[in-house]
Design a protein around this motif. Structure first.
Motif, PDB file in Angstrom:
ATOM      1  N   THR A  12       3.966   3.426   1.400  1.00 43.41           N
ATOM      2  CA  THR A  12       4.153   3.522   2.838  1.00 43.41           C
ATOM      3  C   THR A  12       4.397   2.113   3.367  1.00 43.41           C
ATOM      4  O   THR A  12       4.021   1.119   2.720  1.00 43.41           O
ATOM      5  CB  THR A  12       2.911   4.109   3.543  1.00 43.41           C
ATOM      6  OG1 THR A  12       1.800   3.221   3.323  1.00 43.41           O
ATOM      7  CG2 THR A  12       2.579   5.499   3.023  1.00 43.41           C
ATOM      8  N   LYS A  13       5.008   2.045   4.530  1.00 48.71           N
ATOM      9  CA  LYS A  13       5.286   0.736   5.119  1.00 48.71           C
ATOM     10  C   LYS A  13       3.978  -0.007   5.382  1.00 48.71           C
ATOM     11  O   LYS A  13       3.851  -1.194   5.076  1.00 48.71           O
ATOM     12  CB  LYS A  13       6.092   0.884   6.401  1.00 48.71           C
ATOM     13  CG  LYS A  13       6.615  -0.425   6.927  1.00 48.71           C
ATOM     14  CD  LYS A  13       7.665  -0.240   7.988  1.00 48.71           C
ATOM     15  CE  LYS A  13       8.273  -1.585   8.341  1.00 48.71           C
ATOM     16  NZ  LYS A  13       9.451  -1.473   9.159  1.00 48.71           N
ATOM     17  N   GLY A  14       2.993   0.689   5.915  1.00 48.32           N
ATOM     18  CA  GLY A  14       1.689   0.067   6.175  1.00 48.32           C
ATOM     19  C   GLY A  14       1.003  -0.387   4.898  1.00 48.32           C
ATOM     20  O   GLY A  14       0.359  -1.436   4.862  1.00 48.32           O
ATOM     21  N   GLY A  15       1.144   0.405   3.841  1.00 50.73           N
ATOM     22  CA  GLY A  15       0.550   0.039   2.560  1.00 50.73           C
ATOM     23  C   GLY A  15       1.185  -1.207   1.974  1.00 50.73           C
ATOM     24  O   GLY A  15       0.491  -2.058   1.396  1.00 50.73           O
ATOM     25  N   VAL A  16       2.493  -1.326   2.124  1.00 51.64           N
ATOM     26  CA  VAL A  16       3.193  -2.521   1.638  1.00 51.64           C
ATOM     27  C   VAL A  16       2.748  -3.734   2.439  1.00 51.64           C
ATOM     28  O   VAL A  16       2.456  -4.800   1.876  1.00 51.64           O
ATOM     29  CB  VAL A  16       4.722  -2.332   1.712  1.00 51.64           C
ATOM     30  CG1 VAL A  16       5.448  -3.638   1.399  1.00 51.64           C
ATOM     31  CG2 VAL A  16       5.178  -1.232   0.769  1.00 51.64           C
ATOM     32  N   LEU A  17       2.665  -3.596   3.761  1.00 46.17           N
ATOM     33  CA  LEU A  17       2.217  -4.701   4.610  1.00 46.17           C
ATOM     34  C   LEU A  17       0.815  -5.153   4.219  1.00 46.17           C
ATOM     35  O   LEU A  17       0.531  -6.346   4.125  1.00 46.17           O
ATOM     36  CB  LEU A  17       2.255  -4.300   6.082  1.00 46.17           C
ATOM     37  CG  LEU A  17       3.644  -4.135   6.704  1.00 46.17           C
ATOM     38  CD1 LEU A  17       3.542  -3.474   8.069  1.00 46.17           C
ATOM     39  CD2 LEU A  17       4.341  -5.478   6.812  1.00 46.17           C
ATOM     40  N   GLU A  18      -0.064  -4.194   3.966  1.00 42.82           N
ATOM     41  CA  GLU A  18      -1.446  -4.501   3.582  1.00 42.82           C
ATOM     42  C   GLU A  18      -1.497  -5.178   2.211  1.00 42.82           C
ATOM     43  O   GLU A  18      -2.247  -6.126   2.010  1.00 42.82           O
ATOM     44  CB  GLU A  18      -2.281  -3.227   3.580  1.00 42.82           C
ATOM     45  CG  GLU A  18      -3.756  -3.457   3.391  1.00 42.82           C
ATOM     46  CD  GLU A  18      -4.399  -4.264   4.514  1.00 42.82           C
ATOM     47  OE1 GLU A  18      -5.349  -5.013   4.216  1.00 42.82           O
ATOM     48  OE2 GLU A  18      -3.961  -4.146   5.674  1.00 42.82           O
ATOM     49  N   SER A  19      -0.693  -4.698   1.269  1.00 49.49           N
ATOM     50  CA  SER A  19      -0.681  -5.269  -0.082  1.00 49.49           C
ATOM     51  C   SER A  19      -0.171  -6.708  -0.083  1.00 49.49           C
ATOM     52  O   SER A  19      -0.633  -7.537  -0.869  1.00 49.49           O
ATOM     53  CB  SER A  19       0.209  -4.437  -1.002  1.00 49.49           C
ATOM     54  OG  SER A  19      -0.333  -3.164  -1.191  1.00 49.49           O
ATOM     55  N   MET A  20       0.788  -7.006   0.775  1.00 46.90           N
ATOM     56  CA  MET A  20       1.388  -8.338   0.789  1.00 46.90           C
ATOM     57  C   MET A  20       0.645  -9.310   1.701  1.00 46.90           C
ATOM     58  O   MET A  20       0.972 -10.499   1.723  1.00 46.90           O
ATOM     59  CB  MET A  20       2.860  -8.250   1.206  1.00 46.90           C
ATOM     60  CG  MET A  20       3.736  -7.454   0.236  1.00 46.90           C
ATOM     61  SD  MET A  20       3.641  -8.003  -1.476  1.00 46.90           S
ATOM     62  CE  MET A  20       4.447  -9.589  -1.371  1.00 46.90           C
TER      63      MET A  20
END
Length: 102
Positions: free
Chosen positions: A13-21
């Motif tokens: 998910t877009k939010g998951g990618v933002l959180e991971s990075m």
């Protein structure tokens, strides 16, 4: 969104990618890149963080496809100018009958 990277399915998910990075320092960009937040990350770095796999296990195209589908801005490798074609300064110098080396 479900995507396949290096033959493994991932639910991204877009939010998951933002959180991971978040908190990951971008490496110098020498090829394709993804803009996450205000930072430019190399595609292979993003793929490694998201999949926890070695960078040799997946292609940049797989990660670019997934990031584009999630709505991130991706930048392709810029095309280099062909060698042997004179620039504007060399062209103008040639028209004047002088030569300029850069």
């Amino acid at each position: 969104m479900r995507c396949v990277i290096a033959r493994f399915p991932f639910e991204l998910t877009k939010g998951g990618v933002l959180e991971s990075m978040k908190g990951i320092k971008p490496e110098p960009v020498t090829g394709e890149s993804v803009i996450i937040g205000r930072r430019h990350y190399p595609v292979k770095q993003v793929g490694q963080v998201l999949t926890r796999q070695d960078r040799r296990d997946f292609s940049a195209a797989e990660v670019l496809r997934a990031m584009t589908q999630l709505g991130f801005t991706c930048r392709a490798l810029p095309k280099a100018a062909p060698l042997g074609i004179p620039g504007s300064l060399q062209h103008a110098s040639a028209m004047l009958g002088t030569s300029v080396t850069v």
